[in-house]
Scaffold this active site. Structure first.
Site, PDB file in Angstrom:
ATOM      1  N   ASP A   9       0.878  -1.162   0.000  1.00 35.58           N
ATOM      2  CA  ASP A   9       0.000   0.000   0.000  1.00 35.58           C
ATOM      3  C   ASP A   9       0.928   1.227   0.000  1.00 35.58           C
ATOM      4  OD1 ASP A   9      -2.337   1.635   0.509  1.00 35.58           O
ATOM      5  OD2 ASP A   9      -1.615   1.797   2.569  1.00 35.58           O
ATOM      6  N   LEU A  10       0.414   2.366  -0.374  1.00 38.73           N
ATOM      7  CA  LEU A  10       1.272   3.567  -0.446  1.00 38.73           C
ATOM      8  C   LEU A  10       1.126   4.454   0.800  1.00 38.73           C
ATOM      9  CD1 LEU A  10       3.133   5.502  -2.104  1.00 38.73           C
ATOM     10  CD2 LEU A  10       1.044   6.505  -3.040  1.00 38.73           C
ATOM     11  N   ASP A  11      -0.076   5.072   0.916  1.00 41.26           N
ATOM     12  CA  ASP A  11      -0.302   6.055   1.981  1.00 41.26           C
ATOM     13  C   ASP A  11      -0.215   5.402   3.360  1.00 41.26           C
ATOM     14  OD1 ASP A  11      -0.922   8.264   0.212  1.00 41.26           O
ATOM     15  OD2 ASP A  11      -2.817   7.279  -0.209  1.00 41.26           O
ATOM     16  N   THR A  17       1.687  10.155   3.913  1.00 44.34           N
ATOM     17  CA  THR A  17       0.662  11.042   3.363  1.00 44.34           C
ATOM     18  C   THR A  17      -0.645  10.960   4.142  1.00 44.34           C
ATOM     19  OG1 THR A  17       0.462   9.260   1.802  1.00 44.34           O
ATOM     20  CG2 THR A  17       1.385  11.314   0.964  1.00 44.34           C
ATOM     21  N   LYS A  45      -8.951   5.343   6.320  1.00 41.04           N
ATOM     22  CA  LYS A  45      -7.703   4.867   5.708  1.00 41.04           C
ATOM     23  C   LYS A  45      -7.972   3.712   4.761  1.00 41.04           C
ATOM     24  CE  LYS A  45      -4.252   6.373   9.033  1.00 41.04           C
ATOM     25  NZ  LYS A  45      -3.316   5.944  10.085  1.00 41.04           N
ATOM     26  N   SER A 114      -2.585   0.485  -4.301  1.00 40.34           N
ATOM     27  CA  SER A 114      -3.093   1.656  -3.568  1.00 40.34           C
ATOM     28  C   SER A 114      -4.439   2.111  -4.106  1.00 40.34           C
ATOM     29  CB  SER A 114      -2.086   2.805  -3.708  1.00 40.34           C
ATOM     30  OG  SER A 114      -2.666   4.035  -3.322  1.00 40.34           O
ATOM     31  N   ALA A 115      -5.263   2.667  -3.219  1.00 38.98           N
ATOM     32  CA  ALA A 115      -6.560   3.213  -3.648  1.00 38.98           C
ATOM     33  C   ALA A 115      -6.404   4.600  -4.264  1.00 38.98           C
ATOM     34  CB  ALA A 115      -7.485   3.310  -2.437  1.00 38.98           C
ATOM     35  N   LYS A 145     -11.003  -1.087  -1.569  1.00 45.87           N
ATOM     36  CA  LYS A 145     -10.751  -1.915  -0.386  1.00 45.87           C
ATOM     37  C   LYS A 145     -11.928  -1.698   0.569  1.00 45.87           C
ATOM     38  CE  LYS A 145      -5.790  -0.932  -0.888  1.00 45.87           C
ATOM     39  NZ  LYS A 145      -4.604  -0.236  -0.361  1.00 45.87           N
ATOM     40  N   GLU A 169       0.195  -3.287   4.680  1.00 44.87           N
ATOM     41  CA  GLU A 169      -0.948  -2.378   4.794  1.00 44.87           C
ATOM     42  C   GLU A 169      -1.017  -1.676   6.150  1.00 44.87           C
ATOM     43  OE1 GLU A 169      -3.607  -0.845   3.912  1.00 44.87           O
ATOM     44  OE2 GLU A 169      -3.875  -1.516   1.849  1.00 44.87           O
ATOM     45  N   ASP A 170      -1.481  -0.421   6.141  1.00 44.02           N
ATOM     46  CA  ASP A 170      -1.683   0.283   7.409  1.00 44.02           C
ATOM     47  C   ASP A 170      -3.164   0.467   7.728  1.00 44.02           C
ATOM     48  OD1 ASP A 170      -2.176   2.209   5.374  1.00 44.02           O
ATOM     49  OD2 ASP A 170      -1.931   3.806   6.861  1.00 44.02           O
TER      50      ASP A 170
END
Ligand code: BG6
Ligand code: MG
Length: 218
Positions: A9-11, A17, A45, A114-115, A145, A169-170
């Site tokens: 995942d990115l953020d 971010t 999130k 990522s979303a 997600k 994932e966070d």
């Protein structure tokens, strides 16, 4: 089955971010008379922009015509991009670069899942783009997600089965998506927020790909 791929995942996993999304959503929520706390942000999130705004409207007991909703979401994104504009490699989270360097050296295939529709821009600005064989983001997905679509597309692009891939994932929605898709899961955060992650770290500083693989391999 051996682990051959990592899907990130990115953020909140690679870059911080999440604080910019919080700031921009809070500004937007307050501008329409809705309270918005850091705890509320936690629930957003991993969700798409549209799903996030729908929840904010629901919490505030508000409704608005589709066109006005689009305008508000554009405004939120403008505020978000103002903050993203100034990003560079210094905003990569602790340990990530070393972790990805080592994974690449080991021949592990890596994809983004990522979303965010802003993912390509953030990958360019931070230089993280260099690590990815495939980038799947909100521009290619139709389901957000906790649907596993984003990770399944990532695995397909890398040519691996979900059982051979680890998702980092966070968000609770993201861990849920990964479990539903049949992936192994690494949570980044605190146990209270990610009770279902197979293993959990506050961040990847001083963690190696080998450690992750050995913890997740029976
Ligand atoms: C996710 C974030 O990665 O992307 C969410 O966790 C965000 O908070 C979502 O809403 C969509 O991002 P964007 O950049 O397309 O608005
Ligand atoms: Mg995230």
């Amino acid at each position: 089955m051996a682990i051959r791929a990592f899907i990130f995942d990115l953020d909140g996993v690679l870059v911080d971010t999440a604080k910019y999304h919080f700031n921009a959503w809070q500004r937007l929520a307050n501008s329409i008379g809705v309270d918005f706390t850091i705890e509320d942000n936690e629930k957003l999130k991993g969700l798409s922009r549209e799903d996030s705004f729908d929840l904010i409207l629901k919490w505030g007991n508000k409704s608005m015509p589709a066109e006005e909703k689009q305008e508000k979401m554009l405004l939120k994104n403008d505020w978000y991009l103002e903050m993203v504009k100034a990003m560079d490699a210094s905003e990569i989270l602790p340990g990530i670069s070393a972790f990805m360097d080592e994974a690449r050296a080991m021949g592990i295939k890596m994809a983004l899942g990522s979303a965010s529709r802003n993912a390509p821009l953030i990958l360019e600005k931070t230089g993280l783009i260099q690590y990815f064989e495939a980038v799947i983001d909100g521009n290619q997905t139709t389901k957000s997600k906790p649907d596993p679509q984003v990770f399944l597309l990532g695995a397909k692009a890398l040519g691996v089965n979900p059982q051979e891939a680890v998702v980092f994932e966070d968000s609770e929605a993201g861990i849920e998506a990964a479990i539903t898709g049949g992936f192994k899961t690494v949570g980044i955060g605190i146990p209270e927020n990610l009770p279902k992650a197979e293993i959990l770290f506050t961040n990847l500083e001083n963690i190696t790909p080998k450690q992750i693989i050995s913890k997740l391999t029976p």
